[in-house]
Enzyme design. Structure first.
Site, PDB file in Angstrom:
ATOM      1  N   HIS A  72    -128.532  -3.390  -1.246  1.00  0.00           N
ATOM      2  CA  HIS A  72    -129.352  -4.763  -1.817  1.00  0.00           C
ATOM      3  C   HIS A  72    -129.850  -5.927  -0.832  1.00  0.00           C
ATOM      4  CE1 HIS A  72    -131.464  -2.388  -5.794  1.00  0.00           C
ATOM      5  NE2 HIS A  72    -131.132  -1.311  -4.108  1.00  0.00           N
ATOM      6  N   TYR A 200    -131.422  -8.549 -13.589  1.00  0.00           N
ATOM      7  CA  TYR A 200    -131.094  -9.327 -15.047  1.00  0.00           C
ATOM      8  C   TYR A 200    -131.892 -10.126 -15.469  1.00  0.00           C
ATOM      9  CZ  TYR A 200    -126.486  -8.001 -12.172  1.00  0.00           C
ATOM     10  OH  TYR A 200    -125.416  -7.844 -11.343  1.00  0.00           O
ATOM     11  N   PRO A 292    -118.865  -6.700 -17.403  1.00  0.00           N
ATOM     12  CA  PRO A 292    -119.855  -6.020 -16.105  1.00  0.00           C
ATOM     13  C   PRO A 292    -120.851  -7.321 -16.080  1.00  0.00           C
ATOM     14  CG  PRO A 292    -120.650  -5.462 -18.289  1.00  0.00           C
ATOM     15  CD  PRO A 292    -119.441  -5.873 -19.001  1.00  0.00           C
ATOM     16  N   LYS A 296    -118.382  -6.828 -11.459  1.00  0.00           N
ATOM     17  CA  LYS A 296    -116.821  -7.376 -10.313  1.00  0.00           C
ATOM     18  C   LYS A 296    -115.874  -6.436 -10.260  1.00  0.00           C
ATOM     19  CE  LYS A 296    -118.160 -10.744  -7.906  1.00  0.00           C
ATOM     20  NZ  LYS A 296    -119.489  -9.643  -7.396  1.00  0.00           N
ATOM     21  N   TYR A 384    -121.864 -13.869  -6.077  1.00  0.00           N
ATOM     22  CA  TYR A 384    -121.960 -12.045  -6.667  1.00  0.00           C
ATOM     23  C   TYR A 384    -121.566 -11.402  -5.417  1.00  0.00           C
ATOM     24  CZ  TYR A 384    -124.561  -8.096  -8.413  1.00  0.00           C
ATOM     25  OH  TYR A 384    -125.692  -6.979  -8.823  1.00  0.00           O
TER      26      TYR A 384
HETATM   27  P1  RFL Z   1    -110.314   3.402 -14.190  1.00  0.00           P
HETATM   28  O1  RFL Z   1    -110.983   3.603 -13.960  1.00  0.00           O
HETATM   29  O2  RFL Z   1    -109.829   3.074 -16.013  1.00  0.00           O
HETATM   30  O3  RFL Z   1    -108.798   4.610 -14.177  1.00  0.00           O
HETATM   31  C1  RFL Z   1    -107.548   4.699 -14.696  1.00  0.00           C
HETATM   32  C2  RFL Z   1    -107.064   5.927 -14.553  1.00  0.00           C
HETATM   33  O4  RFL Z   1    -105.826   5.966 -14.777  1.00  0.00           O
HETATM   34  C3  RFL Z   1    -106.021   7.230 -15.767  1.00  0.00           C
HETATM   35  N1  RFL Z   1    -105.194   7.040 -16.993  1.00  0.00           N
HETATM   36  C4  RFL Z   1    -103.774   7.783 -16.703  1.00  0.00           C
HETATM   37  N2  RFL Z   1    -103.308   8.069 -16.273  1.00  0.00           N
HETATM   38  C5  RFL Z   1    -101.423   8.802 -16.087  1.00  0.00           C
HETATM   39  N3  RFL Z   1    -101.430   8.706 -17.815  1.00  0.00           N
HETATM   40  C6  RFL Z   1    -101.502   7.401 -18.312  1.00  0.00           C
HETATM   41  N4  RFL Z   1    -101.024   7.193 -19.485  1.00  0.00           N
HETATM   42  C7  RFL Z   1    -103.164   7.255 -17.560  1.00  0.00           C
HETATM   43  N5  RFL Z   1    -104.265   6.224 -18.940  1.00  0.00           N
HETATM   44  C8  RFL Z   1    -105.051   6.295 -17.785  1.00  0.00           C
HETATM   45  C9  RFL Z   1    -107.018   7.717 -16.195  1.00  0.00           C
HETATM   46  O5  RFL Z   1    -108.217   8.484 -17.137  1.00  0.00           O
HETATM   47  C10 RFL Z   1    -108.119   6.647 -14.991  1.00  0.00           C
HETATM   48  O6  RFL Z   1    -108.257   7.888 -14.386  1.00  0.00           O
HETATM   49  O7  RFL Z   1    -108.909   2.160 -13.264  1.00  0.00           O
HETATM   50  P2  RFL Z   1    -109.620   1.683 -11.883  1.00  0.00           P
HETATM   51  O8  RFL Z   1    -108.998   3.025 -11.461  1.00  0.00           O
HETATM   52  O9  RFL Z   1    -108.696   0.393 -11.930  1.00  0.00           O
HETATM   53  O10 RFL Z   1    -110.644   1.474 -11.217  1.00  0.00           O
HETATM   54  C11 RFL Z   1    -111.641  -0.039 -12.323  1.00  0.00           C
HETATM   55  C12 RFL Z   1    -112.633   0.477 -12.168  1.00  0.00           C
HETATM   56  O11 RFL Z   1    -113.495   1.225 -13.499  1.00  0.00           O
HETATM   57  C13 RFL Z   1    -113.579  -0.601 -13.727  1.00  0.00           C
HETATM   58  O12 RFL Z   1    -113.808  -1.619 -13.062  1.00  0.00           O
HETATM   59  C14 RFL Z   1    -115.502  -0.875 -13.981  1.00  0.00           C
HETATM   60  O13 RFL Z   1    -115.645   0.162 -13.608  1.00  0.00           O
HETATM   61  C15 RFL Z   1    -116.216  -1.760 -14.437  1.00  0.00           C
HETATM   62  N6  RFL Z   1    -117.136  -1.866 -14.222  1.00  0.00           N
HETATM   63  C16 RFL Z   1    -117.893  -2.415 -12.901  1.00  0.00           C
HETATM   64  N7  RFL Z   1    -117.334  -3.016 -11.952  1.00  0.00           N
HETATM   65  C17 RFL Z   1    -117.591  -3.464 -10.613  1.00  0.00           C
HETATM   66  O14 RFL Z   1    -117.526  -4.177  -9.532  1.00  0.00           O
HETATM   67  N8  RFL Z   1    -119.257  -2.624 -10.402  1.00  0.00           N
HETATM   68  C18 RFL Z   1    -120.467  -3.148 -11.614  1.00  0.00           C
HETATM   69  O15 RFL Z   1    -121.595  -2.843 -11.780  1.00  0.00           O
HETATM   70  C19 RFL Z   1    -119.873  -2.431 -13.034  1.00  0.00           C
HETATM   71  N9  RFL Z   1    -119.991  -1.803 -13.856  1.00  0.00           N
HETATM   72  C20 RFL Z   1    -118.099  -1.093 -15.413  1.00  0.00           C
HETATM   73  C21 RFL Z   1    -119.674  -1.146 -14.585  1.00  0.00           C
HETATM   74  C22 RFL Z   1    -117.242  -1.164 -16.363  1.00  0.00           C
HETATM   75  C23 RFL Z   1    -118.180  -0.007 -17.291  1.00  0.00           C
HETATM   76  N10 RFL Z   1    -117.444  -0.197 -18.691  1.00  0.00           N
HETATM   77  C24 RFL Z   1    -117.610   1.368 -18.837  1.00  0.00           C
HETATM   78  C25 RFL Z   1    -115.996  -0.306 -18.797  1.00  0.00           C
HETATM   79  C26 RFL Z   1    -120.302  -1.019 -16.357  1.00  0.00           C
HETATM   80  C27 RFL Z   1    -119.868  -0.146 -17.437  1.00  0.00           C
HETATM   81  C28 RFL Z   1    -119.993  -0.350 -18.103  1.00  0.00           C
HETATM   82  C1  PHB Z   2    -124.469  -0.129 -12.809  1.00  0.00           C
HETATM   83  O1  PHB Z   2    -125.225  -0.145 -11.950  1.00  0.00           O
HETATM   84  O2  PHB Z   2    -124.046   0.138 -13.370  1.00  0.00           O
HETATM   85  C2  PHB Z   2    -124.479  -2.164 -12.873  1.00  0.00           C
HETATM   86  C3  PHB Z   2    -125.001  -2.575 -12.229  1.00  0.00           C
HETATM   87  C4  PHB Z   2    -124.734  -4.540 -11.962  1.00  0.00           C
HETATM   88  C5  PHB Z   2    -124.334  -4.823 -13.444  1.00  0.00           C
HETATM   89  C6  PHB Z   2    -123.113  -3.844 -14.080  1.00  0.00           C
HETATM   90  C7  PHB Z   2    -123.860  -2.618 -14.030  1.00  0.00           C
HETATM   91  O3  PHB Z   2    -123.557  -6.427 -13.306  1.00  0.00           O
END
Ligand code: RFL
Ligand code: PHB
Length: 389
Positions: A72, A200, A292, A296, A384
């Site tokens: 993108h 957005y 989110p 980031k 971004y």
């Molecule tokens: P995770 O993905 O939470 O993985 C952690 C893992 O550790 C396990 N765990 C354990 N294992 C052993 N013993 C324990 N006691 C444990 N406790 C936990 C868990 O089961 C899991 O498998 O952390 P990690 O690897 O640091 O990754 C971080 C990302 O997942 C997170 O920052 C992103 O998803 C955030 N996020 C976004 N980030 C972006 O860069 N771009 C995006 O567009 C974006 N959109 C989002 C998001 C997060 C969202 N939610 C639901 C919070 C959109 C959403 C809706």
């Molecule tokens: C997503 O596609 O899940 C998404 C994209 C951009 C954001 C947050 C989430 O800023």
């Protein structure tokens, strides 16, 4: 059992660090609390910065990402009934790649399987021990047995609710937090995206985001109250609300279809300092959370992994602790800038309890300035697409 690095958590941080270490010949074991399928069932991020793309390539897991990811060059800020494009590529010479976190996780798990490195899923009561000494170890429960892995280092990649950060004495850690008074209600549906770029939207009814996973799969979000119940949100109600928050041209073009995932995520800013405690390192969501809005979270996890991997490599290959000593400071410098950006995008685009008509006008004035000033657009675009590591 003995290994060099025990990695707690098989999310993107743990898998990426594990693969980079494995490729460099540094032995590691991943301990994950839940099953592989459970990890793969979580729907989260969708936008990858170039730095993260390079790391996935370096891990050797980038083939499908390049084939199926969508590059993108811009995003749209919608307000005052209109779309305003931010030309990310024109302003920064960089672009982002839209490719789901689920797919990144899948590709890294496949790569780990092919490398023969060990992941232990459904490991209960994982506990890091003695990380203030030179002889740390981790215990866990599996099939009714308590098992122990001795190691040189522990990487706490276990997310916000994990055990690693909680294992650190309270007096050794400082936390900073901001909780936002709303959440995001998100759906995933196999319908073509309403626009080929992300939208957005700032609207008096609240924020909305149109994102995607592919040309045929859309990811849509709307700001909602924290006490909303998912069962009260039929697909029809969701799409009606989304339409009301979008400029008319998009509202009319929106193709709807049954959702197959629907969830509410609370929004939070959180940082724990420092990120190193002797031989235990916190990585990714274990140390910090961003709302989110700036896309980031996953990308910050990748920069943490980069700094830690370089430090561990230097230690294992050259016997120098300079890189691991610098880990926390380097990572936090970049984290706080991403925290600032995610907070500012959240403040700019959402309706707060005290926004009112005055606040709405101020947000619109700031948005108008952002899209018409090259200096302001460039600052947004630079953040971004991701600040350099
Ligand atoms: P995770 O993905 O939470 O993985 C952690 C893992 O550790 C396990 N765990 C354990 N294992 C052993 N013993 C324990 N006691 C444990 N406790 C936990 C868990 O089961 C899991 O498998 O952390 P990690 O690897 O640091 O990754 C971080 C990302 O997942 C997170 O920052 C992103 O998803 C955030 N996020 C976004 N980030 C972006 O860069 N771009 C995006 O567009 C974006 N959109 C989002 C998001 C997060 C969202 N939610 C639901 C919070 C959109 C959403 C809706
Ligand atoms: C997503 O596609 O899940 C998404 C994209 C951009 C954001 C947050 C989430 O800023």
């Amino acid at each position: 059992m003995r290994t060099k690095v025990v990695i707690i958590g098989s999310g993107p941080s743990g898998l990426l660090l594990g693969q980079l270490l494995t490729n460099a010949g540094i032995d590691n074991v991943i301990l994950e609390r839940v099953s592989r399928d459970y990890v793969l069932g979580r729907v989260r991020a969708g936008v990858l910065e170039e730095g993260m793309v390079s790391l996935i390539d370096r891990a050797g897991a980038g083939q499908r990402m390049h084939a199926e990811g969508l590059p993108h060059d811009g995003i749209s800020l919608a307000f005052d009934g209109r779309d305003h494009r931010i030309d990310l590529h024109g302003l920064t010479d960089k672009r982002v790649l839209v490719y789901g976190q689920t797919e990144v996780t899948h590709d890294l798990m496949d790569k780990r399987d092919a490398s023969g490195a060990l992941s232990i899923y459904e490991a209960g009561s994982v506990t890091p021990h003695d990380f203030a000494s030179d002889h740390p170890y981790v215990t866990y429960e599996k099939d009714g047995l308590t098992l122990r892995i001795d190691c040189d280092f522990i990487a706490g990649c276990d997310g916000y609710h994990g055990i690693s950060r909680k294992s650190v004495p309270e007096t050794a850690i400082q936390t900073f937090e901001k909780v936002y008074p709303f959440g995001w209600l998100g759906i995933l549906a196999d319908v073509p995206p309403v626009s080929h770029e992300l939208i957005y939207a700032n609207h008096p009814r609240g924020f909305a985001l149109c994102s995607m996973r592919s040309q045929t799969r859309s990811r849509y979000y709307i700001q909602c109250a924290l006490d909303e119940h998912i069962d009260d949100w039929s697909d029809e109600r969701f799409y009606d609300e989304l339409r009301r928050r979008l400029p008319a041209e998009h509202a009319e073009a929106l193709i709807t279809g049954p959702s197959f995932e629907k969830s509410i995520a609370p929004l939070r800013s959180f940082v724990a300092e420092p990120m190193r405690f002797g031989r235990l390192f916190l990585v990714g969501d274990a140390a910090h959370i961003v709302p989110p809005t700036g896309a980031k979270g996953l990308n910050l996890a990748a920069s943490d992994v980069h700094y830690l991997f370089e430090g561990l490599l230097e230690y294992c290959n050259e016997g120098s602790a300079a890189g691991i000593d610098a880990y926390s400071g380097r990572a936090l410098k970049r984290i706080w800038k991403a925290e600032r950006f995610s907070w500012s995008m959240t403040m700019l685009l959402h309706r707060f309890p005290d926004t009112g008509e005055f606040g709405q006008k101020i947000q619109e004035a700031e948005l108008d300035y952002l899209v018409h000033s090259t200096a302001a657009s460039t600052a947004l675009a630079e953040n971004y697409v991701g600040l350099p590591y």
